[in-house]
Design a protein around this motif. Sequence first.
Motif, short mmCIF file in Angstrom:
data_model
loop_
_atom_site.label_atom_id
_atom_site.label_comp_id
_atom_site.label_asym_id
_atom_site.label_seq_id
_atom_site.Cartn_x
_atom_site.Cartn_y
_atom_site.Cartn_z
N GLN A 95 -70.19 101.55 -88.65
CA GLN A 95 -71.36 100.85 -88.13
C GLN A 95 -72.18 101.81 -87.29
OE1 GLN A 95 -71.04 96.59 -87.45
NE2 GLN A 95 -71.46 97.04 -85.30
N CYS A 96 -73.48 101.85 -87.52
CA CYS A 96 -74.34 102.79 -86.79
C CYS A 96 -75.46 102.02 -86.11
CB CYS A 96 -74.89 103.85 -87.74
SG CYS A 96 -75.67 103.20 -89.23
N ARG A 97 -75.99 102.63 -85.06
CA ARG A 97 -77.06 101.96 -84.29
C ARG A 97 -78.41 102.07 -84.99
NH1 ARG A 97 -75.80 103.86 -78.02
NH2 ARG A 97 -73.72 102.92 -77.87
N SER A 98 -78.59 103.16 -85.75
CA SER A 98 -79.87 103.37 -86.41
C SER A 98 -79.66 104.26 -87.62
CB SER A 98 -80.88 104.03 -85.45
OG SER A 98 -80.53 105.38 -85.22
N PHE A 99 -80.75 104.58 -88.32
CA PHE A 99 -80.67 105.48 -89.47
C PHE A 99 -80.38 106.92 -89.05
CE2 PHE A 99 -83.70 102.21 -91.27
CZ PHE A 99 -82.79 101.68 -92.18
N ASN A 100 -80.59 107.25 -87.78
CA ASN A 100 -80.37 108.61 -87.30
C ASN A 100 -78.93 108.73 -86.81
OD1 ASN A 100 -83.08 108.99 -87.82
ND2 ASN A 100 -83.69 108.58 -85.71
N THR A 101 -78.07 109.22 -87.66
CA THR A 101 -76.65 109.30 -87.37
C THR A 101 -76.04 110.50 -88.06
OG1 THR A 101 -74.51 108.19 -87.69
CG2 THR A 101 -76.22 107.69 -89.28
N ALA A 102 -74.95 111.01 -87.51
CA ALA A 102 -74.20 112.11 -88.12
C ALA A 102 -73.06 111.60 -88.99
CB ALA A 102 -73.66 113.04 -87.04
N PHE A 103 -72.98 110.28 -89.20
CA PHE A 103 -71.95 109.68 -90.06
C PHE A 103 -70.54 110.01 -89.55
CE2 PHE A 103 -75.69 109.52 -92.55
CZ PHE A 103 -75.54 108.56 -93.53
N GLU A 104 -70.38 110.01 -88.22
CA GLU A 104 -69.08 110.31 -87.63
C GLU A 104 -68.51 109.13 -86.85
OE1 GLU A 104 -69.17 113.99 -85.45
OE2 GLU A 104 -70.26 115.05 -87.02
N GLU A 105 -69.07 107.95 -87.07
CA GLU A 105 -68.54 106.77 -86.38
C GLU A 105 -67.13 106.44 -86.86
OE1 GLU A 105 -73.02 106.50 -86.52
OE2 GLU A 105 -71.46 106.85 -88.00
N ARG A 106 -66.36 105.86 -85.97
CA ARG A 106 -65.01 105.40 -86.34
C ARG A 106 -65.14 104.21 -87.28
NH1 ARG A 106 -60.44 106.53 -84.00
NH2 ARG A 106 -61.56 107.46 -82.25
N TYR A 107 -64.24 104.11 -88.25
CA TYR A 107 -64.27 102.97 -89.15
C TYR A 107 -63.95 101.69 -88.40
CZ TYR A 107 -64.64 106.03 -93.18
OH TYR A 107 -65.08 106.97 -94.08
N GLN A 108 -64.67 100.65 -88.76
CA GLN A 108 -64.38 99.31 -88.25
C GLN A 108 -63.93 98.44 -89.42
OE1 GLN A 108 -67.10 97.60 -85.36
NE2 GLN A 108 -68.17 99.58 -85.16
N HIS A 109 -63.23 97.37 -89.08
CA HIS A 109 -62.60 96.55 -90.11
C HIS A 109 -62.72 95.08 -89.72
CE1 HIS A 109 -60.75 100.48 -90.89
NE2 HIS A 109 -60.43 100.48 -89.61
N GLY A 110 -63.00 94.26 -90.70
CA GLY A 110 -63.09 92.83 -90.44
C GLY A 110 -63.46 92.07 -91.69
N GLU A 111 -63.50 90.77 -91.57
CA GLU A 111 -63.85 89.94 -92.71
C GLU A 111 -65.26 90.26 -93.19
OE1 GLU A 111 -63.43 85.86 -91.69
OE2 GLU A 111 -61.38 86.09 -90.95
N ALA A 112 -65.38 90.47 -94.49
CA ALA A 112 -66.69 90.81 -95.04
C ALA A 112 -67.70 89.70 -94.77
CB ALA A 112 -66.57 91.07 -96.54
N ASP A 113 -67.27 88.46 -94.91
CA ASP A 113 -68.18 87.33 -94.67
C ASP A 113 -68.72 87.35 -93.24
OD1 ASP A 113 -67.70 86.53 -97.24
OD2 ASP A 113 -66.28 84.95 -96.71
#
Length: 648
Positions: A158-176
């Motif tokens: 999950q990222c705050r904006s389009f400007n990211t280095a794609f290094e966020e930690r993975y998050q997990h949860g119900e897709a719905d």
Amino acid sequence: MKIIIRTVWLMALALLVPMAANADEKIFSPDKSIVVDLCTGKGNFGWSVTKNGKKVYTINDIRLIVDGKTLAGDAAVKSVKQKSVSETIKPVVPLKFSTIESKYTEAVLNFGSCKVEMRVMDNAVAYRFVTNMKGEVLVDNEHFTIVPESGFTAHYQQCRSFNTAFEERYQHGEADKWIMENRLATLPMLLSGEQDTQLLIGESDVDDYPRLFLKGNRKGISAALPGAPISWEPWGDRGEIITEEGYYIAKTQGKRTFPWRFVVITDSKGIIEQTVPVQLARRPVLEDTSWIKPGQVSWEWWNGAIPYGPEVTFRAGNNYDTYAYFVDFAAKYGVEYILLDEGWAKDTRDPYTAKPDMHLDKLIAYGKSKGVGIIIWLPWLTVEQHFDLFEKYAEWGVAGVKIDFMEHSDQWMVNFYKRVVKEAAKHKLLVDMHGSFTPMGLEYEYPNFLSYEGVLGLEQMGGCRPENTLYLPFIRNAVGAADFTPGGMNNRQPDNYTGSRPNSGAAGTRAFQMALYVVLESGIQMLADNPAEYYKNDDCARYIASVPTTWDETRALETEVGKYIIVAKHKGDKWFIGGICEGEQRERVFNVKLDFLGDGEYKLTGFKDGINADIQAMHYNKVEKKVTKNSTIEIKMVKNGGFAAVIE
């Protein structure tokens, strides 16, 4: 890719079928396991996908808006043309397989104003827009909404904006639940369902176009793309501030193909073995690729570039003696390259002037005398402002460049990547992108582009924990090379982590770190630790340095997304096994058959977690045994542990 062979069409499923309004049509994968039910009526364009008789997702609201007009979606499909295709692909830099057999059903949907090209494979469904308009056009936006069936768990950055280095930690949860939260996420995204059903959402062949993000919109998972920057100003030595952004996402040629959007539909083993992004990528444009040499790199930044030990009698730092020491280490262990990371230059804005003590020309010559190439780090803004540096570096004898801190994903930045790798290829230079987005297919068009970062890797020190790393083979590496920079010898269990430069630490056991060289994929693979540490752990260093960066075949042996993975890969006449697991259980035990071996007797040399590795993560045992294709070996991994072996 070296070669692509197109066979004759196996069978024309439907040469040209006129479609009435709201008519439906089915597309079958070659093995008939996937069925796509098209909905082709006006204002209702999309399809549902069934795998082995079970519906897995629906996609609708597929639209491309160009110059204020909606292409596809608002009009009924005029015709559908299907055919079967079989191809053989031989990647120049094979991360999974040196030969890929690609079979799919192709369907071309004609809307009049544009076409939608689909490929239905035995493990994926992909589509892209094809337009045939004159001159330049403005792409206002692109839409789709994926609606997975209930019961899926989403794994995403999950990222705050389009400007990211794609290094966020993975998050997990119900897709719905994520869909309802209206949040933004990067690609790729993985959805895990019942009975090990895995949906991997990604894209390939992104050219002159922004990168795709995903966003929940209460109806499903929808497309989100950054606007095209019109003007920007430099910010420091490595960034910029966009001062004006257009209302459109791309200004591009009206006659073109657009990026592929795909959903892989398989199980956890299939995620590891699939090659969908390669199959959808462009073919290489370089006539001569013989100079492209993937390999390993001795990297100094993570360990602070402070060698120590009885053989060190010089003052360490950004100087010739220090980097000559790294060259000597690389030559001793057969490591192909060393990297001069930030600090080599007198000024980061000047790519031509090294610090005086570096004696860069002398260092490059010394590396060549030892068979070791030099790779140089640069901020992207410096590259953009000095685009002639590629020619100059080639004259110097530099092997490649590592370019950092882009952290943008708009059309301009996508085009920057291509301009870089194209110019680098002209001068036979390798490229590694850091501070980057994830793979997009350019690495196959220009195979001198060996790796992207776009991953939460070991440079994050204690923030790089095994429970996050365990998702990388199933998500990040599933779409291409990831420069994770493994190899730490100062091993710690995550909850007992200590370490900072120059005594950096690596979370997970010693065997975990060693196994990463087999489990993770990158055309250029770093050895992150200090040569002094590798000298002290010679058996580990020799194993790590022996692991290839390209492979002839990949086999997933034991997998559970985010929990554990054991893979076997071979190159030439050697097989390598790598296994890692997270820390939920104190110990995991697997009995692995070696039936992938050929006839005859083999020698297995392995590194396994020691009995105390769950507490003292540096504890490992080396094992040697004779095995055959009828053998079964026990692989026991402690929490956050691993197993690494070579069979020859």
